[in-house]
Design an enzyme around this catalytic site. Structure first.
Site: not given
Length: 1331
Positions: A55, A120, A263, A352, A1040, A1082, A1263
């Protein structure tokens, strides 16, 4: 205060657009605001705790004091929206898109093949983009630091690093770019075909132009310059947020609300609220109090504002180190070293200094160093200011300091060091970067000039108690004495007595932690002696200098064969083509399941899971949950209209438990509400009472003792093992344990079930490897025919075997909610729930007895495997079978017996995971071969070679094959890795170094491809040609990250003889291609490729008469003509797949179509005092026939290897004694990161190999290579053996997998480890189980 006072308006900019929010809720994080409110779904949810980087966004702020703009990367999942008033946020959508222009960062990551599943990628892009905004010409060190907090489970990082490396302007650029680099271009030869082909061409890349970036919004500069600061207040459903404008106001607020937390970066309070359910009615955010950010220098040292981020502190200290003489900056340099390893770049940018000190983590990185360095904090309260020294009195107990609740830390004083003063910091963590430390320490010693008498000493440890501890008695044993062996050997004994950890201490690893305490003091001793020698205080021979482990990532080679001379330029097969959606993945435009827009009235489902491992459910009370705001309904087993169980192999698994639970994490009911937050609160309010049942079973040993198995057990035998044992020279028996593994796909389990509204029809959007299974499960659960359920899979953010069985169960539960409420229902598991519920790879216990001759020939082996299957059968039986079918690996053992059983335990059910039992099976066998070599005191590669299959061969199940290519891989790997010379160099290194050792290993694999269950090998495809000549392909495989859609596009392109740009693949769905098989084993490309080829050939033949009429016309006009001639432009394709079988009664069969072979050689360097290691070099040679797409296949090889490296050296699942999974997120469970990539990572595809059994002579590759990660394990074991021999220990020894720093360190048996008394098993309750 009046009861209802309106909050302020929040204004910020996102991607250059102004956003004003009138009702900002303090509980809203930037991530959910971006995804749900602004519909910017490029920023992904990966873990919610700042641990994975998916993120990552860039935050820019204007600093009026310096009139500068700062850009920093941060985790959107931890950034409270309320914190962002006056900030400009840039997300991946703001960096570039296919609609406007793509940014060079996006282009290079995509074209360098750094995006596989792509989940990602936006985070990677943002980390790299932020770095380039701050430093347009970064060094490699900058790049690895910037990416340290971004996890990827697909690529193995090498291509990401290579893509980013192209921004480096380094002096050694030629080394960085391999053979054909800018400097050889002048003299390049005229025959291009002799160049080695490259995976990507740098010359095509867009140049980076810093002038083209989004400007900082002038309105924000104006706002910052002119606004008179005023207090900001934001009120949410359960929480208020106040951001004071001055120090006085902050003190007043804290005086009247002493319990309210301050915070700054939200990296401590955030995870507490999110994962521990802590609720703070008021939060004070002092980010605009300027006194907290001031830095003042004095002759004694430097005062650093407590609000300064750790990144700011780091750059301040680095600046000071350059300005002052070395002797004054000892403490600064020790702090720099700790700061570089603390958290990730994203965390350091927001966390911090004051927050880090005041959160007093037991294993804090900075506190021991600050305390040892005599630092102090300046605190303020309504009673005034005071200075508080950071010493042993400051740290009171877990999470508690000596400060009063209303006191605020304003600044921290860090002193200059004096002449004759040395400060060092050491840390050891489960992973080298972005990981909480196991043990940390700060040590300082002061000598009067020219003497070795100690005047003053300070030693503090983190990770050896509930808070930072001072080794005061140890210091007393050293002070006023000369710094020599006698003083220190006394100090070690005092330290051992002083810092005692009970054997059941939280966090476990007790022996290791105590051993590290001694090792760190010894390391400090070596450094001090080194310094004293340099200053001529001592004249003896200085001891060995321990250099840090190497860390420079070197350029790597990827060798593959170019396509044959005669191949048409249009034909893409065999070329390194980029993943077909890599660019969309890099721009954040690629749509994953949870990115689908919300429909009107959509509900969110949260599951409620069991908190007991083995118990009866006595009551289920949902009344309180139903009262909560937003909660619509609670779904229990009673609501299921159809089948309440999923059955397999004669065993049932309940969708929702009714009367009894058999593991912690079993699903009992589900709460549906209007938002994620409401559903989660509703789930927390469900009350369940249990009555514990006797005798839960957790470990494999307990299961064996109670005969708790899933039947049948399997046996495979060849020759006569019992007789053979009588005739051998030697017999050895051993045991090998191997832990499990969490899939850690970056996208958690996600699904959306939408009722169409008539005739019980449902659309199911689900992230699964097997759409048909999800379709059938939903249909059976709702008691409707399959033709009413359509499953859609666009793409999956990683799966690795974990999105088959449990996904179907979750989809069934979600569909019941959609059916009952008649509204769309979305279910997306949080990372912690996902890890708890879905299980992973089977842990295994292997026992073996091996008989061998003195010349190294293994004549007989008897192996017994037990896997920990968990509470349901799942796919455990098939895994047990595959374990036995691969136990010969590359070796021809004349007499071999294997027995395997799946143990039924009260843990979450384990399931399929890339490799499907093979990585466990062969690990035990290779360890056995290793033991034989150690007994015979011979190099293990020779023992491997002697026992390898040669000539025409037969497996134990009587399947004939030729091992010729496997032997070629072995020979080529030895040549490419320069094995002989490097082996000798390793031996030299080990003779010269006492505390560091190198190790090497070379490991083969023979992996059977396809499903042994013959019906699973079939595949189908549907190909449409539209009138404009464009082609739409659908097939049964799911994308995938393994690139199956890219390869199918290449197949269609070759068969239809049109460029890939004319071919599109939209999704995998059950209404286009029915009755599909799972994407796994595979075998996806083998099966679906043949089906697509079959369909395309049909279509191409139909166009034949038209082509003969107009041979010169383009493709489009042929297609138009065909339509007018009424020729069908749509065709299905089908492939039966090979007829495979295995007869377990006769112990023979042909369970596989063919074998994929590979060999891997690894070298590691090991620090024997801490167990820390670095993979220095890896060379992998793989036979994959003729690759359909070398870039995709090399990506699969590298990714599988890194996943294996994680399995065998890093990833540890820990369960509590009551069966609760402790490791439920990236902060506790460490998968490999950029810091774990081999420093040289070479992959060679075996040339001139053919495979008649698969499409275009290719081979399955998903695999097999995962197991080769074990070569890192065996290289570590080799280095440990060298370390043990220094302590006089020779011969076989046990080292279980994963070979974590803890196991490696203890196995090295250094003098310090040997001082630690081991806890007697049975005399205490360990913190974690060994399952």
């Amino acid at each position: 205060m009046s009861a209802v006072k309106e909050g302020n308006t929040l204004s910020l900019f996102v991607n250059g657009k102004k956003i004003t929010e009138n009702h900002a809720d303090p509980e809203t994080m930037l991530l959910s605001f971006l995804r749900e409110k602004l519909r910017l779904t490029g920023t992904k949810y990966g873990c919610g705790g700042g641990g994975c980087g998916a993120c990552t966004v860039m935050v820019s702020r204007y600093q009026p004091a310096t009139k500068t703009i700062t850009h920093y990367s941060a985790n959107a999942c931890l950034l409270p929206l309320c914190q962002l008033h006056g900030a400009a946020v840039t997300t991946v959508e703001g960096v570039g898109s296919t609609k406007t222009r793509i940014h060079p960062v996006q282009e290079r990551i995509a074209k360098a093949h750094g995006s596989q599943c792509g989940f990602c990628t936006p985070g990677m892009v943002m980390s790299m983009y932020t770095l380039l905004r701050n430093k347009p010409q970064p060094t490699m060190e900058d790049i690895t630091q910037a990416l340290a907090g971004n996890l990827c489970r697909c690529t193995g990082y090498r291509p990401i690093i290579d893509g980013c490396r192209t921004f480096c302007q380094e002096a050694d650029c030629c080394k960085a770019n391999g053979a054909n680099c800018c400097l050889n271009e002048g003299e390049s030869t005229d025959e291009p075909q002799h160049e080695t082909p490259q995976l990507f061409d740098k010359s095509e890349f867009l140049p980076l132009d810093p002038t083209q970036e989004l400007i900082f919004p002038p309105e924000l500069i104006l706002m910052a310059e002119t606004a008179s600061p005023q207090t900001l207040t934001f009120r949410g459903e359960r929480m208020s947020w106040v951001s004071p404008a001055s120090l006085e106001e902050l003190v007043q607020l804290k005086t009247s609300n002493p319990k309210a937390p301050l915070v700054m970066g939200n990296t401590n309070i955030g995870p507490d609220i999110k994962f521990k359910g802590v609720l703070h009615p008021l939060i004070i955010s002092p980010t605009r109090v300027t006194e907290l950010f001031e830095v003042t220098q004095t002759p004694q040292g430097v005062f650093v504002g407590a609000g300064c981020s750790l990144s700011e502190l780091l750059s301040l200290l680095e600046k000071l180190v350059h300005q002052f003489p070395e002797e004054k900056t000892e403490l600064f340099r020790a702090l720099i070293q700790q700061l570089r390893n603390l958290g990730s770049q994203q965390i350091r940018n927001v966390a911090s200094l004051g927050g880090n000190i005041m959160s007093v983590y037991p294993n804090s990185d900075l506190n021991p160093v600050l305390a040892a360095g005599n630092c102090k904090v300046i605190v303020i309260s309504s009673g005034g200011r005071r200075d508080v020294p950071l010493n042993q009195d400051f740290f009171v107990s877990f999470g508690k300091t000596i400060l009063k609740p209303d006191e605020i830390v304003v600044s921290v004083f860090i002193p200059f060091s004096r002449k004759g003063e040395f400060v060092r910091a050491f840390r050891q963590a489960p992973r080298k970067e972005s990981a909480f430390a196991t043990v940390t320490t700060g040590m300082r010693v002061f000598f009067s000039e020219g003497f070795r008498l100690v005047e003053d000493v300070g030693i503090y440890y983190g990770g050896l108690g509930p808070t930072t501890v001072s080794a005061a008695k140890t210091c007393t044993a050293i002070v006023t004495r000369p710094w020599d062996d006698e003083t220190l050997s006394r100090a070690y004994d005092v330290l051992l007595d002083e810092l005692v950890l009970p054997p059941s201490a939280p966090g476990g690893k007790v022996e290791f932690r105590r051993s590290l305490a001694l090792s760190f003091l010894f390391k400090f001793n070596l450094e001090v002696l080194q310094k004293l020698t340099e200053l001529n205080v001592i004249t003896d021979e200085p001891p060995e200098k321990i250099h840090p482990l190497p860390r420079e990532i070197q350029p790597s080679l990827q060798e593959f064969q170019r396509v044959s001379e005669g191949q048409n330029d249009q034909d893409p097969v065999g070329r390194p083509i980029m993943h077909r959606s890599a660019i969309s993945q890099a721009t954040g435009e690629a749509v994953y399941c949870d990115d689908l827009p919300r429909t009107d009235g959509e509900l969110f489902l949260a599951v409620v899971t069991s908190s007991r491992a083995h118990a009866k459910i006595t009551s289920l009370d949902v009344s309180e949950a139903l009262q909560l705001p937003g909660v619509v309904d609670v779904i229990t087993a009673k609501d299921i209209p159809g089948q309440k169980v999923r059955s397999a192999f004669g065993y049932d698994e309940e969708l929702l438990a009714q009367t009894e639970v058999s593991c912690i994490g079993q699903m009992i009911c589900a709460v549906v509400a209007d938002t994620r937050a409401h559903a989660k609160r509703g789930a927390a309010a469900v009350k369940i009472s249990y009555e514990d049942l006797p005798g839960p079973v957790f470990t494999i040993e307990e299961a064996i003792e109670k005969s708790s198995f899933f039947e049948p057990q399997r046996t495979l035998e060849k020759g006569n093992v019992t007789e053979a044992f009588k005739t051998v020279d030697q017999v050895y028996e051993g045991v090998m344990r191997m832990g499990g593994q969490e899939h850690f796909y970056m996208e958690t389990q996600s699904m959306l079930v939408v009722p169409v509204g008539e005739e019980t029809e449902f659309n199911v959007y689900v992230s699964t490897q097997w759409p048909t299974a999800a379709q059938e499960a939903v249909a059976e659960t709702l008691d409707i025919p399959s033709n009413r359920v359509t499953c859609h899979v666009k793409r999956i953010g990683g799966a690795f075997g974990g999105k088959v069985t449990k996904t179907a169960i979750l989809a069934s539960i979600t569909s019941v909610a959609a059916w009952k409420t008649n509204r769309a229902v979305r279910c997306v598991l949080e990372r912690g729930e996902d890890m708890l519920i879905t299980g992973g790879r089977h842990p295994i216990l292997g026992k073996y007895k091996v008989g061998f001759m003195n010349d190294g020939r293994i004549m007989a082996a008897d192996i017994q495997y037990h896997t920990n299957a968990g509470n349901a059968i799942d796919e455990s039986l098939l895994i047990v079978e595959k374990v036995l079918l691969h136990m010969d690996n590359a070796y021809n053992f004349p007499n071999l017996r294997g027995r395997a059983a799946a143990c039924r335990t009260n843990l979450p059910s384990n399931t399929a995971f890339r490799g499907f039992g093979v990585p466990q099976s062969i690990m035990v066998v290779e360890n056995m071969v290793n033991d034989v070599a150690m007994v015979l005191e011979r190099p293990v590669d020779q023992i491997r070679e002697i026992n390898m299959y040669k000539g025409p061969s037969v497996t134990p199940y009587k399947f004939e094959f030729s091992p010729e290519n496997m032997r070629r891989c072995w020979e080529e790997c030895k040549v490419k890795s320069d094995y002989g010379a490097r082996r000798r160099a390793v031996e030299r290194f080990n003779q010269q170094n006492r505390w560091k050792k190198k190790g090497m290993s070379i490991i083969p694999i023979k992996y059977g491809i396809a499903f042994a269950e013959s019906f699973l090998n079939q595949a189908a495809a549907l190909v449409h040609i539209y009138k404009d000549g464009s082609v739409l392909v659908t097939h049964g495989g799911t994308e995938m990250g393994q690139g199956i859609h890219t390869k199918m596009q290449q197949v269609a392109s070759r068969e239809l003889r049109i460029p890939p740009s004319k071919i599109y693949i939209s999704e995998t769905s059950t209404n286009t291609v029915p009755n599909t098989c799972p994407s796994g084993a595979s075998f996806g490309t083998d099966a679906n490729g043949m089906a697509v080829k079959n369909a395309c050939q049909t279509l191409y033949q139909r166009l034949e008469p038209i082509r003969q009429k107009n041979p010169k016309e383009p493709w489009e006009s042929w297609v138009r003509a065909a339509f007018f001639e009424k020729i069908s432009l749509s065709a299905t394709g089908f492939h039966r797949g090979p007829d495979l079988y295995m007869d377990w009664e006769k112990m023979e069969g042909q369970p596989y179509a063919y074998f994929t072979y590979g060999v891997c050689c690894c070298e590691v360097e090991l620090d024997c005092l801490t167990g820390d290691y670095r993979t220095v070099r890896t060379d992998i040679v793989v036979d994959i026939g003729r690759s359909v797409n070398p870039s995709v296949d090399i990506g699969q090889i590298e990714g599988a290897f890194m996943q294996g490296l994680g399995l065998y050296t890093l990833e540890e699942l820990k369960f509590s004694p009551s069966g609760l999974l402790y490791t439920r997120g990236p902060s506790q469970y460490k998968i490999p990161a950029v810091c774990d990539v081999p420093l040289r990572f070479n992959v060679y595809l075996l040339s001139d190999s053919n495979n008649p059994h698969a499409i275009y002579s290719s081979k399955g590759i998903g695999e097999p290579i995962l197991f080769l990660g074990s070569s890192v394990f065996f290289a570590i074991k080799d280095a440990v053996a060298a370390a043990r021999s220094e302590s006089g220990l020779v011969g076989p020894f046990s080292l279980d997998s994963p070979a974590t720093a803890e196991r490696a360190c203890l196995a090295c048996a250094s003098p310090f480890t040997q001082k630690i008394p081991a806890g007697k098993p049975g005399s205490f309750k360990p913190w974690a189980l060994n399952i």
